[in-house]
Every structure is written in C-alpha cells, then in structure tokens.
Design a protein around this motif. Structure first.
Motif, PDB file in Angstrom:
ATOM      1  N   ASP A   1       6.779   4.112   0.417  1.00 29.46           N
ATOM      2  CA  ASP A   1       6.771   5.565   0.542  1.00 29.46           C
ATOM      3  C   ASP A   1       7.235   6.180  -0.765  1.00 29.46           C
ATOM      4  O   ASP A   1       8.321   5.872  -1.241  1.00 29.46           O
ATOM      5  CB  ASP A   1       7.704   5.968   1.673  1.00 29.46           C
TER       6      ASP A   1
ATOM      7  N   LEU B   1       4.128  -0.887   3.496  1.00 31.57           N
ATOM      8  CA  LEU B   1       3.915   0.481   3.051  1.00 31.57           C
ATOM      9  C   LEU B   1       5.077   0.947   2.188  1.00 31.57           C
ATOM     10  O   LEU B   1       6.237   0.806   2.562  1.00 31.57           O
ATOM     11  CB  LEU B   1       3.793   1.417   4.251  1.00 31.57           C
TER      12      LEU B   1
ATOM     13  N   LEU C   1       1.016  -5.642   6.176  1.00 29.48           N
ATOM     14  CA  LEU C   1       0.825  -4.468   5.332  1.00 29.48           C
ATOM     15  C   LEU C   1       2.194  -3.867   5.034  1.00 29.48           C
ATOM     16  O   LEU C   1       2.922  -3.501   5.943  1.00 29.48           O
ATOM     17  CB  LEU C   1      -0.053  -3.449   6.074  1.00 29.48           C
TER      18      LEU C   1
ATOM     19  N   ALA D   1       0.853  -1.183   0.000  1.00 31.81           N
ATOM     20  CA  ALA D   1       0.000   0.000   0.000  1.00 31.81           C
ATOM     21  C   ALA D   1       0.888   1.231   0.000  1.00 31.81           C
ATOM     22  O   ALA D   1       2.043   1.172   0.413  1.00 31.81           O
ATOM     23  CB  ALA D   1      -0.885   0.014   1.250  1.00 31.81           C
ATOM     24  N   CYS D   2       0.363   2.330  -0.501  1.00 28.92           N
ATOM     25  CA  CYS D   2       1.136   3.563  -0.384  1.00 28.92           C
ATOM     26  C   CYS D   2       0.199   4.739  -0.182  1.00 28.92           C
ATOM     27  O   CYS D   2      -0.992   4.676  -0.481  1.00 28.92           O
ATOM     28  CB  CYS D   2       2.044   3.785  -1.585  1.00 28.92           C
ATOM     29  N   PHE D   3       0.764   5.787   0.377  1.00 27.58           N
ATOM     30  CA  PHE D   3       0.025   7.031   0.538  1.00 27.58           C
ATOM     31  C   PHE D   3       0.500   7.999  -0.524  1.00 27.58           C
ATOM     32  O   PHE D   3       1.695   8.100  -0.791  1.00 27.58           O
ATOM     33  CB  PHE D   3       0.279   7.625   1.925  1.00 27.58           C
TER      34      PHE D   3
ATOM     35  N   LYS E   1       1.851  12.515   4.369  1.00 26.30           N
ATOM     36  CA  LYS E   1       2.059  11.104   4.012  1.00 26.30           C
ATOM     37  C   LYS E   1       3.103  10.414   4.892  1.00 26.30           C
ATOM     38  O   LYS E   1       2.855   9.355   5.448  1.00 26.30           O
ATOM     39  CB  LYS E   1       2.496  10.991   2.534  1.00 26.30           C
TER      40      LYS E   1
ATOM     41  N   MET F   1      -7.338  -0.597   5.385  1.00 23.67           N
ATOM     42  CA  MET F   1      -6.369  -0.884   4.318  1.00 23.67           C
ATOM     43  C   MET F   1      -6.092  -2.381   4.182  1.00 23.67           C
ATOM     44  O   MET F   1      -6.069  -2.922   3.081  1.00 23.67           O
ATOM     45  CB  MET F   1      -5.067  -0.121   4.569  1.00 23.67           C
ATOM     46  N   THR F   2      -5.889  -3.048   5.323  1.00 29.98           N
ATOM     47  CA  THR F   2      -5.578  -4.481   5.236  1.00 29.98           C
ATOM     48  C   THR F   2      -6.771  -5.277   4.703  1.00 29.98           C
ATOM     49  O   THR F   2      -6.594  -6.294   4.044  1.00 29.98           O
ATOM     50  CB  THR F   2      -5.139  -5.064   6.605  1.00 29.98           C
TER      51      THR F   2
ATOM     52  N   VAL G   1      -5.603   1.391   9.322  1.00 26.42           N
ATOM     53  CA  VAL G   1      -4.853   0.150   9.061  1.00 26.42           C
ATOM     54  C   VAL G   1      -5.825  -1.001   8.821  1.00 26.42           C
ATOM     55  O   VAL G   1      -5.655  -1.802   7.899  1.00 26.42           O
ATOM     56  CB  VAL G   1      -3.910  -0.172  10.253  1.00 26.42           C
TER      57      VAL G   1
ATOM     58  N   THR H   1       2.796   7.410   7.729  1.00 27.41           N
ATOM     59  CA  THR H   1       3.552   6.153   7.639  1.00 27.41           C
ATOM     60  C   THR H   1       4.253   5.874   8.967  1.00 27.41           C
ATOM     61  O   THR H   1       4.196   4.767   9.503  1.00 27.41           O
ATOM     62  CB  THR H   1       4.606   6.238   6.507  1.00 27.41           C
TER      63      THR H   1
ATOM     64  N   ARG I   1      10.180   1.048   2.243  1.00 31.29           N
ATOM     65  CA  ARG I   1       9.065   0.171   2.575  1.00 31.29           C
ATOM     66  C   ARG I   1       9.065  -0.099   4.062  1.00 31.29           C
ATOM     67  O   ARG I   1      10.054  -0.512   4.630  1.00 31.29           O
ATOM     68  CB  ARG I   1       9.214  -1.145   1.826  1.00 31.29           C
TER      69      ARG I   1
END
Length: 298
Positions: free
Chosen positions: A65, A63, A61, A14-16, A24, A171-172, A168, A28, A51
């Motif tokens: 960046d 992440l 998850l 996932a990313c913001f 962002k 998202m998951t 979270v 994170t 990540r």
C-alpha cells in the motif's frame, strides 16, 4: 480445481496507485477481507507501506500500500513521493485506480506517464463502478483504455464486491512463478503498533474540519498485554495549540469519541479487550522538521 496440479505456483508483489481518493485502500481491504489499510475520505491518509498478503491455493499475492503521489509542498510530501517511486520499482504488477464516477484528469495522465517507464505489468482498474450506470461505465472504460498502454482494464466495485475476485485472478496471472514468499498465517508484515496507530489516526481524522488531515500523527508509546486486556498508551501529535483544541473538542467530547471509535476498531484487529489512553500533544511544525519526522516514524 482439477488443473491445480498443472498450474505453476506464482507469488509476487502488487500495488494500487492513483490520485488521492481513487479507492486504493478500500480495494486493498476488499481483497484481503479485513481492515488493513486505513480508509478515510480525506486524501493523503495512507503513510506507511502496509503489505497485505493474500493466500490462494496456487498463488500468493502480496499487496503493497503506497501513499498517493502528489505535488509535494513539505519535506514530508517529498519523502512520501520518494517512497512511492521506490515501491513502484520493486513490484511485479501495478493497478492504476481510476474512479468510474469522475472524468479522467491531469493527475491520472501524470501517473500513467510515470508508470510507462517501469518494468512492472500495469493494469487499469476502474473503481467505484457501483456509483455509475452501464452507459457511463462503458464510456469510462473506453476513455481509460485510450489513456495508455495497459495489459488489461478491469472494472470493480470494492463496496459491492463486484469483480473483486476477477481482479485478483487477473493480477495473480501476471505474477512470476515463485515459491511462497510468506508463511500461511501472515496477513500483513506491519508491526501491530503501526496498524494500531493508523486506526487511531483514522478515528481522529473523521469529522475534523479540512484544515487538519496532514497535521495529525499518532505514536503508540506502549502496548502492554495484561491477561485478557491490552493497555495501549498513544500520543496524537498536531502542529499548533489551536489544532489541539479542535481534536480535544468541547470539554473533551471530540477526543472521547475518537477513543471510543478507535478502541472498537483495535479490539476487532487484535481480538482482545483494549484500554486506550490517548493524549494530544503539540509538536510545532513537525512536517517541516527532519528530526521530528524521524521521531514520528517518517
């Protein structure tokens, strides 16, 4: 939880995203619980894809960046934008960050349009909710939901921690069913040297006048562990001698402060005592020179 046995394990990326300073990196860090992506109040400070891996009983998850997407003015800017688009196409869930305390702008619309063509699930994340009252937040949530087709709209505050867990969870829920992607003890797949360079760069950016943010790059030349101490030799690159003077400061005072701040952060990150040797060097117009960009890690 009793239903853990029934729930399929999910894992994914996932990313913001969002315009510069949409919160962002801070988000994170709040999710992972330690400082991984650098945060600074100057736009365009995140350069490396970092990540962060969040381990949960029923999911993992990861992440990613990314730098903020912007209108490129230099070769570095173009490379950053290519990097962003490539990353977006490889993730499962994207959280579009829009601050609660600023009106929706052209940048937000531009990014929403770019995201519409991707196969990832796109969530809208309204950040910095601690900065507004409930009425303003309600108005912003409505405005955001009218901005595009989002799977969900989630308000959060990375600073107060409000709704971070909820985000979270959401998202998951959109990650694919998958076995674990990374070992349990892993927090980031970035080599320590990159993280150290980022911390030095962040320290060098603090309090520097606005003309410098893009002109600073840091290369960690060597990290030598010696018993309880790690020796770090790093070069801070700027583009012009006048910038070098700014970074060093009157009688070296500025550079000394940068060293002190960075050393404290690095000691926290690595868990050992640090000896930090910093030098400021001029690499003329490095942002426009492909050879220098490669040397500096871009």
């Amino acid at each position: 939880m009793s239903d853990l046995g029934q729930r399929p394990y999910r894992a994914g990326f996932a990313c913001f995203v969002g315009r510069p300073n949409a919160g962002k990196s801070t988000l994170t860090n709040a999710i992972v619980g330690q400082k991984i992506a650098i945060t600074s109040n100057k736009p365009q400070t995140t350069r490396h894809i970092i990540r962060a891996v969040l381990h949960r009983p029923d999911s993992q998850l990861v992440l990613v960046d990314t730098p903020g997407l912007h209108r490129p003015r230099t070769l570095l800017g173009e490379r950053l934008n290519d990097l962003v688009r490539q990353t977006w196409s490889e993730v499962d869930v994207i959280g579009l960050c829009i601050p609660a305390d600023e009106p929706i702008g052209r940048g937000d619309r531009f990014i929403t349009g770019e995201l519409a063509e991707l196969k990832a699930t796109v969530l809208a994340v309204v950040t910095k909710t601690d900065l507004v009252d409930r009425k303003r937040l309600a108005e912003q949530l409505l405005a955001v939901s009218e901005l595009g087709e989002f799977a969900e709209v989630v308000p959060v505050s990375a600073v107060s921690g409000h709704q971070v867990d909820t985000l979270v969870e959401v998202m998951t829920g959109y990650l694919p069913e998958s076995p674990q992607l990374y070992p349990d003890d892993m927090l980031t797949d970035d080599p320590e040297q990159v993280l150290v360079a980022e911390l030095i760069r962040e320290a060098a950016l603090e309090g520097v006048r606005d003309e410098l943010p893009h002109s600073i790059a840091v290369v960690v030349e060597e990290m030598i562990p010696e018993g309880q101490l790690t020796k770090i030799y790093a070069d801070v690159y700027v583009e012009r001698p006048s910038q070098k003077a700014i970074v060093i400061g009157h009688r070296g005072s500025r550079l000394k402060a940068v060293g002190t701040t960075a050393r404290r952060q690095i000691e926290e990150l690595l868990g050992t005592r640090i000896y930090l040797d910093l030098h400021v060097r001029v690499a003329k117009d490095w942002q426009r020179d492909p050879k220098q960009l490669r040397k500096l890690g871009f």
